[in-house]
Design an enzyme around this catalytic site. Structure first.
Site, mmCIF file in Angstrom:
data_model
loop_
_atom_site.group_PDB
_atom_site.id
_atom_site.type_symbol
_atom_site.label_atom_id
_atom_site.label_comp_id
_atom_site.label_asym_id
_atom_site.label_seq_id
_atom_site.Cartn_x
_atom_site.Cartn_y
_atom_site.Cartn_z
ATOM 1 N N HIS A 713 44.773 36.274 23.589
ATOM 2 C CA HIS A 713 45.877 36.894 22.879
ATOM 3 C C HIS A 713 45.978 38.339 23.365
ATOM 4 O O HIS A 713 44.991 39.059 23.367
ATOM 5 C CB HIS A 713 45.578 36.837 21.389
ATOM 6 C CG HIS A 713 46.786 36.882 20.535
ATOM 7 N ND1 HIS A 713 46.812 36.389 19.269
ATOM 8 C CD2 HIS A 713 48.025 37.360 20.772
ATOM 9 C CE1 HIS A 713 48.019 36.568 18.743
ATOM 10 N NE2 HIS A 713 48.777 37.153 19.652
ATOM 11 N N LYS A 742 51.511 39.913 35.926
ATOM 12 C CA LYS A 742 50.714 41.140 35.874
ATOM 13 C C LYS A 742 49.679 41.180 36.999
ATOM 14 O O LYS A 742 48.598 41.750 36.832
ATOM 15 C CB LYS A 742 50.009 41.247 34.513
ATOM 16 C CG LYS A 742 50.953 41.468 33.357
ATOM 17 C CD LYS A 742 51.507 42.881 33.382
ATOM 18 C CE LYS A 742 52.416 43.160 32.206
ATOM 19 N NZ LYS A 742 53.106 44.446 32.350
ATOM 20 N N ASP A 822 44.523 28.755 13.468
ATOM 21 C CA ASP A 822 44.285 28.869 14.907
ATOM 22 C C ASP A 822 42.955 28.228 15.254
ATOM 23 O O ASP A 822 41.901 28.845 15.160
ATOM 24 C CB ASP A 822 44.291 30.345 15.324
ATOM 25 C CG ASP A 822 44.031 30.502 16.829
ATOM 26 O OD1 ASP A 822 43.781 29.485 17.505
ATOM 27 O OD2 ASP A 822 44.076 31.646 17.311
ATOM 28 N N HIS A 827 36.994 30.124 19.886
ATOM 29 C CA HIS A 827 36.402 30.917 18.813
ATOM 30 C C HIS A 827 35.239 30.223 18.113
ATOM 31 O O HIS A 827 34.666 30.757 17.191
ATOM 32 C CB HIS A 827 37.474 31.271 17.778
ATOM 33 C CG HIS A 827 38.691 31.874 18.409
ATOM 34 N ND1 HIS A 827 38.654 33.073 19.075
ATOM 35 C CD2 HIS A 827 39.970 31.427 18.517
ATOM 36 C CE1 HIS A 827 39.869 33.355 19.547
ATOM 37 N NE2 HIS A 827 40.675 32.358 19.237
ATOM 38 N N ILE A 842 34.386 34.016 20.873
ATOM 39 C CA ILE A 842 34.854 35.348 20.483
ATOM 40 C C ILE A 842 35.736 35.259 19.242
ATOM 41 O O ILE A 842 36.225 34.186 18.890
ATOM 42 C CB ILE A 842 35.608 36.054 21.631
ATOM 43 C CG1 ILE A 842 36.853 35.244 22.037
ATOM 44 C CG2 ILE A 842 34.694 36.273 22.831
ATOM 45 C CD1 ILE A 842 37.778 35.995 22.994
ATOM 46 N N GLY A 845 41.900 37.380 18.043
ATOM 47 C CA GLY A 845 42.550 38.689 18.070
ATOM 48 C C GLY A 845 43.228 38.978 16.735
ATOM 49 O O GLY A 845 43.150 40.088 16.200
ATOM 50 N N GLY A 872 40.086 44.566 23.979
ATOM 51 C CA GLY A 872 38.764 44.078 24.384
ATOM 52 C C GLY A 872 38.292 43.046 23.373
ATOM 53 O O GLY A 872 38.761 43.014 22.226
HETATM 54 C C1 LIG Z 1 50.373 33.528 17.896
HETATM 55 C C2 LIG Z 1 50.906 33.353 19.299
HETATM 56 C C3 LIG Z 1 50.057 32.559 20.144
HETATM 57 C C4 LIG Z 1 48.773 33.235 20.372
HETATM 58 C C5 LIG Z 1 47.725 32.268 20.804
HETATM 59 C C6 LIG Z 1 46.437 33.023 20.754
HETATM 60 C C7 LIG Z 1 45.304 32.116 20.694
HETATM 61 C C8 LIG Z 1 44.041 32.838 20.229
HETATM 62 O O1 LIG Z 1 43.194 31.846 19.717
HETATM 63 C C9 LIG Z 1 43.445 33.590 21.398
HETATM 64 C C10 LIG Z 1 42.683 34.786 20.961
HETATM 65 O O2 LIG Z 1 42.673 35.170 19.839
HETATM 66 S S1 LIG Z 1 41.834 35.587 22.180
HETATM 67 C C11 LIG Z 1 41.056 36.931 21.381
HETATM 68 C C12 LIG Z 1 41.863 38.164 21.290
HETATM 69 N N1 LIG Z 1 42.177 38.772 22.537
HETATM 70 C C13 LIG Z 1 41.242 39.410 23.256
HETATM 71 O O3 LIG Z 1 40.081 39.450 22.910
HETATM 72 C C14 LIG Z 1 41.729 40.086 24.508
HETATM 73 C C15 LIG Z 1 41.012 41.349 24.715
HETATM 74 N N2 LIG Z 1 41.540 42.037 25.868
HETATM 75 C C16 LIG Z 1 40.972 41.949 27.082
HETATM 76 O O4 LIG Z 1 39.938 41.348 27.253
HETATM 77 C C17 LIG Z 1 41.630 42.695 28.198
HETATM 78 O O5 LIG Z 1 42.390 43.743 27.656
HETATM 79 C C18 LIG Z 1 42.586 41.797 29.042
HETATM 80 C C19 LIG Z 1 41.762 40.709 29.740
HETATM 81 C C20 LIG Z 1 43.644 41.154 28.164
HETATM 82 C C21 LIG Z 1 43.301 42.637 30.085
HETATM 83 O O6 LIG Z 1 42.358 43.322 30.830
HETATM 84 P P1 LIG Z 1 42.608 43.751 32.347
HETATM 85 O O7 LIG Z 1 42.829 42.517 33.157
HETATM 86 O O8 LIG Z 1 41.510 44.662 32.729
HETATM 87 O O9 LIG Z 1 43.990 44.478 32.241
HETATM 88 P P2 LIG Z 1 44.434 45.796 32.940
HETATM 89 O O10 LIG Z 1 44.020 45.774 34.377
HETATM 90 O O11 LIG Z 1 44.048 46.918 32.079
HETATM 91 O O12 LIG Z 1 45.999 45.648 32.863
HETATM 92 C C22 LIG Z 1 46.730 44.761 33.723
HETATM 93 C C23 LIG Z 1 48.150 44.670 33.214
HETATM 94 O O13 LIG Z 1 48.181 43.891 32.022
HETATM 95 C C24 LIG Z 1 48.647 44.669 30.922
HETATM 96 N N3 LIG Z 1 47.772 44.388 29.796
HETATM 97 C C25 LIG Z 1 46.485 44.725 29.677
HETATM 98 N N4 LIG Z 1 46.013 44.280 28.512
HETATM 99 C C26 LIG Z 1 47.011 43.669 27.886
HETATM 100 C C27 LIG Z 1 47.141 43.044 26.650
HETATM 101 N N5 LIG Z 1 46.123 42.965 25.810
HETATM 102 N N6 LIG Z 1 48.321 42.526 26.310
HETATM 103 C C28 LIG Z 1 49.388 42.620 27.122
HETATM 104 N N7 LIG Z 1 49.335 43.217 28.332
HETATM 105 C C29 LIG Z 1 48.149 43.740 28.690
HETATM 106 C C30 LIG Z 1 48.542 46.103 31.335
HETATM 107 O O14 LIG Z 1 49.512 46.916 30.714
HETATM 108 C C31 LIG Z 1 48.760 46.002 32.820
HETATM 109 O O15 LIG Z 1 50.162 45.880 33.047
HETATM 110 P P3 LIG Z 1 50.883 46.794 34.113
HETATM 111 O O16 LIG Z 1 50.236 46.425 35.404
HETATM 112 O O17 LIG Z 1 52.300 46.396 34.030
HETATM 113 O O18 LIG Z 1 50.600 48.177 33.664
#
Ligand SMILES: CCCCCCC[C@@H](O)CC(=O)SCCNC(=O)CCNC(=O)[C@H](O)C(C)(C)COP(=O)(O)OP(=O)(O)OC[C@H]1O[C@@H](n2cnc3c(N)ncnc32)[C@H](O)[C@@H]1OP(=O)(O)O
Length: 925
Positions: A713, A742, A822, A827, A842, A845, A872
């Site tokens: 997420h 991305k 969810d 998870h 984990i 989110g 994160g």
């Molecule tokens: C209800 C609707 C349906 C939902 C279904 C969901 C199902 C759930 O069961 C799933 C979950 O709950 S998963 C748990 C919650 N989420 C997480 O823990 C994610 C934590 N985030 C990460 O690990 C990293 O930020 C990570 C991996 C996300 C990104 O890290 P990096 O790859 O290092 O990113 P980075 O290099 O900094 O950026 C690359 C480009 O991506 C954009 N970006 C970064 N983080 C983002 C994020 N969290 N959301 C959206 N966009 C994001 C950056 O802006 C960047 O874009 P650009 O190149 O255009 O600047």
């Protein structure tokens, strides 16, 4: 029905790929009806689990671990355990979805190896046993992707369609020995869909709707059918067959040209003048056809001539036969001709003939495997390529009993992969020439491909298990290429020709070879490969001056209630309706979406007055995943406009309390945990719950390399537009907002509006973004639109935070939170989490967001919207620290994990509701 007349006592049933999903459902079904079930899977653990499940229920089962490509090994295990095999269900499968452009040989080979070679190997090992005991039932598994083609599934579609003709050939060869073979194209919930669809939706697509149908097709007392194809899912069961138009006849002389074909094209396509339903090659008498076409008075030509001036055409296998005649036709029409043939001598001879007609030509004397070399030669000589006629082919006819693995491999390889040389028997199928021209066609936004199937590929044929499978697979491949090529003006069609050639010489008498000239086929190929070609993804039978379109015809089928367990006796009782093509309800689906619509409609077909909860969501979800191509702004634009059916969500006080507890409400906080409290309320972030099933139901497998375990997420925005009821029935309306590339990851954003069903008032708006790791790099749009507060950066000011709240999550936090809807295994299931690259499951989110949102509420009071970025991951048990800055009516906040000093939420803010502050909330608690 209560009497269980469908029984398999004293029968041994072997199910491949039975460790989970639909294979497991088959196994449980057969065991429940008295069979001894041999559970095959690659994973010993998965096998054991299903075997134990059956044994614990009092059934008989044993494991046969191994790859289906080692059919002998598996069948040997079955025979060792239970003495023989009576029923073989070829179910094992894998997916490696990729756009054709990006598909690697390995992706193609693996999928065709498991599906085609796997089904071949297991059937081959059972065949002598079936023949010996004069009894055998075989089920092969096709798929809508194979029947209609599907974006990103060239490999899977080829394999799945291949199995249709394979089954028909087996049926023909099995008649004498009481061996029946049928094929099913089911849609059912799988472990993959389980991660992105809520359980209430998956229940509509349970494999339990498929197993009873397969059951009766294999039952000793089942209907007497063999060589037939059934499409089913969600309680809808139908039969599907080929329908052939009456077609058009052309006088077989020199006036039979692509321009003549153009003039009469409507007749080739037309089903209104009568049609036929062939079940075998014997359906059409070639001599009668030739007589009819010879009786045609003349061939009128179209007003504007079909020509190939300035066009470069590659023809594989053009050293003789059909390919040679094509080469001469293109030469006459002004093309540059690339004559491919393994025989250098033959290729050069044809080049000379072409040159004598005044056209330019080169020989490309390579194996058709060497698509790159052929295309390179063409580009070097003529600058580019416009047309590919994939024509190379060989025969190695043998009865299935006598066919060797080498004969199987050789034929499949040449037709599908275009190779004579492949030594690795698993490397079965890959259309090398199409692959080599594809990037050129895409870049120049123009391309025509005509592939070569055969009537044998449509209907199956005795002694041609290998050839019919390869030719049928080409149909699935062609349809997929047509879909993928649509937006690049690449048109791909397939012909099933019959003509006297060196190849048919091995099976036809000379008289026929002489009569049915390749010249009577070539003009159709010419028209289909021209600028004027009006169609793509279509099939034609062509011979002797006659050409007719072939398409699917499907019965109206029978709709069993979607909320009731289907029994095989129910299916038997409706068999006549299921197989009735003549009751005026038959349809002609052309795409997987069309075909599946009827199944999804059946979600609403309930016997027991159950609510229509989320049924229609599934319709939308599946629908969308089928037609969105992330590389294509046009399909995304269409998907954005797509109106998904609204989805109901009902909840009561219990759901509210469970949610509050899931985000850490304490027993002492009565307004959050006790329905009797006069302040009883949902925490504001509860607004993400009613919509969750709807937004997460949007199928995401349209995104390249989609892997549910890699989904995270990314961001969430929630707008709370009205006080949150503590019980209600709400309606959710979902729309796709954006698909972004991305780099390494892709992001998909959807918006859901949630309306109170009773008042019609909008209560919530949610915008959810998911990050699909490993799915980026598809040349898609990089930057998203400005979505106002939903996409705001919300950087905290430089000063110290105005308030800080710390809260330790519990080890059980995710286990409780998931009960609010969810159920993503990420998870809870360590194995699944490991697939996603995590040491432990984990936290959701949305759970972190809920906890932080609670911190803001308690500190600054209620708010009308909240937005967070999940920066994160958090592991249950870690401590969350929320730092807050009040900026006017906004509270900007960040949340980090204390133990690791790592970010959890960033770019986060709420908009406070005027006149409130945190004191009032605190006073209530
Ligand atoms: C209800 C609707 C349906 C939902 C279904 C969901 C199902 C759930 O069961 C799933 C979950 O709950 S998963 C748990 C919650 N989420 C997480 O823990 C994610 C934590 N985030 C990460 O690990 C990293 O930020 C990570 C991996 C996300 C990104 O890290 P990096 O790859 O290092 O990113 P980075 O290099 O900094 O950026 C690359 C480009 O991506 C954009 N970006 C970064 N983080 C983002 C994020 N969290 N959301 C959206 N966009 C994001 C950056 O802006 C960047 O874009 P650009 O190149 O255009 O600047």
């Amino acid at each position: 029905m209560s009497d269980h007349s469908v029984r398999f006592d004293n029968q041994v049933v072997l199910v491949t790929g039975a460790g989970a999903g639909i294979g497991r459902a088959y196994s449980l079904f057969f065991a429940s009806r008295g069979a001894s079930v041999v559970v095959n899977d690659l994973s010993p653990e998965a096998c054991d689990k299903v075997v134990k499940e059956i044994q614990q229920a009092g059934g008989k089962a044993a494991a046969a671990v191994g790859s289906v490509t080692d059919g002998e090994g598996i069948v040997k295990q079955a025979v060792e355990k239970f003495g023989t095999v009576h029923v073989l269900v070829n179910n094992a499968g894998v997916l490696r979805d990729k756009s054709f452009k990006k598909m690697s040989d390995a992706d193609f080979d693996l999928v065709t190896a498991v599906h085609l070679k796997g089904a071949y190997a297991c059937t081959k090992a059972c065949w002598p046993i079936f023949r010996g005991q004069k009894y055998g039932r075989i089920i092969n598994t096709a798929s809508a992707a194979g029947l209609y083609g599907n974006l990103g599934q060239a490999n899977y579609a080829a394999a799945k369609m291949g199995l249709v003709a394979f089954t028909r050939t087996l049926a023909k060869e099995g008649v004498k020995y009481n061996i029946k073979a049928n094929v099913v194209a089911p849609i059912a919930a799988s472990s993959m869909t389980a991660t992105i669809m809520p359980p209430e939706m998956l229940k509509h697509l349970t494999p339990d709707f498929v197993a009873p149908v397969v059951g009766i097709l294999c039952a000793p007392k089942g209907p007497d059918v063999t060589g037939r194809l059934f499409e089913l899912g969600a309680g809808f069961v139908s039969e599907i067959r080929w329908q052939r138009a009456k077609g058009a006849y052309f006088k077989p002389d020199e006036t039979f040209t692509p321009s003549a074909v153009k003039a009469k094209w409507n007749q080739v396509m037309d089903f209104s003048q009568g049609s036929e339903y062939p079940v075998g090659m014997e359906g059409k008498d070639p001599f009668a056809l030739l007589k009819e076409s010879q009786a045609v008075k003349s061939n009128p030509q179209s007003e504007s001539e079909v020509n190939f001036r300035g066009k470069t055409v590659i023809i594989t296998g053009a050293g003789a036969g059909l390919g040679r005649i094509y080469a001469l036709m293109y030469a006459r029409l002004g093309a540059n001709v690339v004559v491919n043939d393994v025989s250098k001598e033959n290729a050069e001879k044809v080049v000379e003939e072409v040159k004598q007609l005044g056209a330019k030509a080169i020989a490309a004397p390579f194996s058709a495997e060497n698509g790159d070399a052929i295309v390179k030669a063409a580009v070097e000589a003529f600058g580019t390529v416009h047309v590919l006629v994939a024509n190379a082919g060989i025969l190695r006819d043998k009865s299935f009993q006598a066919m060797t693995a080498a004969e199987w491999d050789a034929v499949i390889a040449v037709h599908l992969r275009g190779t004579y040389k492949r030594s690795n028997h698993l490397s079965l199928a890959y259309p090398q020439c199409a692959k080599a021209v594809w990037p050129i066609f895409q870049n120049q936004k123009y391309g025509r491909i005509v592939t070569t199937a055969s009537g044998v590929g449509l209907y199956g044929n005795f002694g041609q298990a290998n050839y019919s499978t390869a030719k049928s697979a080409i149909i699935g491949l062609t349809k997929t290429l047509a879909i993928e090529g649509a937006r690049y003006n690449i048109k791909v069609n397939v012909i099933a020709p019959s003509a006297g050639t060196a190849m048919t010489k091995t099976i036809w008498p000379q008289e026929m070879v002489d009569m049915f000239k390749p010249d009577y086929v070539a003009p159709i190929v010419g028209f289909l490969s021209s600028d004027d070609c009006p169609v793509t993804g279509t099939i034609y039978e062509v011979m002797a001056g006659w050409a007719a379109q072939v398409r699917w015809e499907r019965t109206g089928g029978y709709c069993f209630p979607n909320d009731k367990k289907l029994q095989p006796e129910d299916v038997l009782a409706q068999w006549k309706t299921i197989t009735n093509f003549k009751d005026g309800r038959a349809t002609h689906p052309q795409t997987a979406q069309e075909a599946q619509a009827q199944m999804f409609e059946n979600f609403n077909n309930v016997a027991g007055g159950a609510t229509a909860d989320s049924s229609s969501a599934a319709t939308g979800a599946e629908d969308s995943s089928q037609y969105i191509d992330p590389e294509d702004p046009e399909t995304i634009r269409k998907a954005k406009q797509h109106k998904f059916e609204p989805v109901d969500f009902s909840y009561d006080d219990r759901d509210v309390m469970l949610y509050n507890l899931g985000i850490g409400a304490k027993a002492s906080e009565l307004p959050f945990v006790f329905e009797g409290s006069d302040q009883f309320q949902a925490l504001p972030t509860f607004g993400v719950v009613p919509q969750f099933g709807t937004s997460s139901s949007l199928g995401l497998d349209f995104v390249p390399n989609f892997d549910p375990a890699k989904l995270l997420h990314g961001e969430q925005y929630l707008k709370i537009k009205a006080p949150i009821p503590t019980s209600a029935t709400l309606i959710n309306k979902v729309k796709l907002l954006e698909v972004l590339d991305k780099g390494k990851a892709a992001t998909v954003t959807m918006i859901v509006e949630t309306i109170d069903k009773a008042t019609g008032k909008s209560i919530f708006e949610n915008q959810s973004t998911v990050m699909l790791r490993g799915s980026g790099g598809f040349n898609g749009k990089k930057k998203g639109i400005d979505r106002g507060p939903a996409s705001a950066i919300n950087a905290p000011p430089k000063r110290q935070p105005d308030a800080v709240v710390e809260e330790k999550t519990t080890e059980e936090q995710a286990a409780i939170y998931r009960l609010s809807g969810d159920r993503n295994p990420l998870h809870i299931d360590p194995e699944f989490a490991a697939m996603g690259g995590f040491k432990k499951p984990i936290l959701h989110g949305l759970c972190s967001m809920g906890i932080a949102g609670k911190h803001v509420l308690k500190t600054f009071g209620p708010y009308s919207d909240i937005k967070v970025r999940f920066a994160g991951t958090v592991v249950p048990g870690e401590t969350l620290v929320t730092e807050m800055w009040k900026e006017g009516n906004k509270v900007i906040f960040t949340t980090k994990v204390k133990e690791r000093n790592a970010p959890a939420l960033a770019a986060a803010a709420v908009t406070l509701i005027d006149g409130h502050d945190g004191k009032a909330v605190k006073a209530k608690l």
